[in-house]
Design a protein around this motif. Structure first.
Motif: not given
Lengths: 234, 234
Positions: A35-49
């Motif tokens: 979740a923190m990686t998503c927040f850092r890089v803004g990877d929306i697919e990753h966030a969905d996972r």
């Protein structure tokens, strides 16, 4: 009375549950990191996972609660043994809530990045609190795995640092918002992320308190820090 | 095997615990109402009493958890009976967290009023969510007292309304902050109060889920709303 044989079976079954709880702990740790990686890089697919992954955590909560109930009914533990089961049940609840907070962070990351980040380096603001909380969660799980009361005590003391860090983030964000009102929406997203991280710290602290309850047989929840001490010196 | 005599004792002891849990429920209900009064009128002494009162709630949590453990060890409940104890243990945790949120609201009220309220009628912004959450908490305790699965289901559905109301408050506060950045600090206090109220709603929902777990023998946590239905039609 419970004979040695039955007590051994009890120990084995309890150990199997504890292993699964640690597995669940590993999953929520990964959820938080992701979740923190998503927040850092803004990877929306990753966030969905990450958001979808919360289901697995929720199912683990239900099945582990169930396993604990079965253990109690079949093995009828003594007061001493029951303490560990009760603590385990509480730890499971905290782990599930950590999963919820990780999913929340993933959702906020989506919000923030899909709206377009304005003005502030949002990840930089929460970098410290995130890494300290991540360490704290890791230590909490480690102390639960090894039933290490000393380690648990140390990390309980550390929760004050997280709370302090959170208040400092809030002051910084208020400054940004006042200087440039266009940053308000994204600053609030970051504030919710910081809040979710701080809550994960609270849950890690709860886990540590349950470890001490098991190890020392005393309930230190709602005890002032100065009153708490380890009995053992090793 | 547990004879009828022992089972009756179990019932009596369980009922005694349930009564105390309801007492605890009544206390946190009052704590919440009092905290909202503090927020409305800015009575700082009153807020201090709410904050101090959280200790009593915390002590109740510890002693009730203990009572549940004793009940299990001494009465060795069947799987069916154990379900009620497990649910009660979880309800106790939620009640304690509601107490925490009420104390938080009291603290925020102190912050807000000691700093001086700027611009917005803060209580007016949260009046609806506070009164709906208060009803929800009352219903949750009522459904727990009467083990009323239908009432529990109804209030679970209501949690969506609270979440929706919370998001609407957040949008309003963002508008105020953008229009007049001097309102940012006090708007954030109000936002934290709204968040605490929304969390109380979550805990009330949790309690309702445990009631259904007891009544229907199924764990509806983490089930999509559409899948949930009462078995009974009376």
């Amino acid at each position: 009375m419970i004979g040695e044989h039955s007590s051994k079976q009890y120990d084995n079954e309890l150990e199997a549950i504890r292993s699964k709880v640690l597995l669940m702990g590993g999953i929520v740790e990964t959820q938080f990191t992701d979740a923190m990686t998503c927040f850092r890089v803004g990877d929306i697919e990753h966030a969905d996972r990450v958001i979808a992954g919360d289901d697995a955590v929720n199912q683990l909560e239900v099945s582990l609660d169930d396993a604990c109930s079965h253990l109690i009914v079949r093995r009828q533990p003594t007061a001493n043994d029951l303490r560990t089961v009760m603590a385990t049940i509480k730890v499971i609840t905290d782990l599930e809530r950590i999963g919820d907070e990780a999913a929340k962070i993933a959702r906020m990351s989506k919000n923030l990045h899909s709206r377009g980040v304005v003005g502030v380096n949002h990840f930089e603001m929460v970098r410290t609190i995130a890494s300290e909380t991540s360490d704290m969660l890791h230590d909490a799980l480690d102390s639960f795995a090894r039933l290490d009361g000393k380690q648990a005590l140390a990390l309980i003391a550390h929760d004050v640092v997280i709370d302090h860090e959170f208040r400092s983030i809030m002051r910084n964000l208020i400054t940004f918002m006042m200087e440039d009102p266009r940053t308000i929406s994204s600053a609030l997203d970051t504030l919710w992320v910081a809040k979710a991280i701080e809550r994960i710290g609270d849950h890690a602290k709860n886990i540590a308190e349950y470890v001490i309850y098991v190890v020392e047989g005393k309930d230190i929840r709602h005890t002032k820090p100065a009153v708490v001490s380890t009995q053992s010196d090793e």
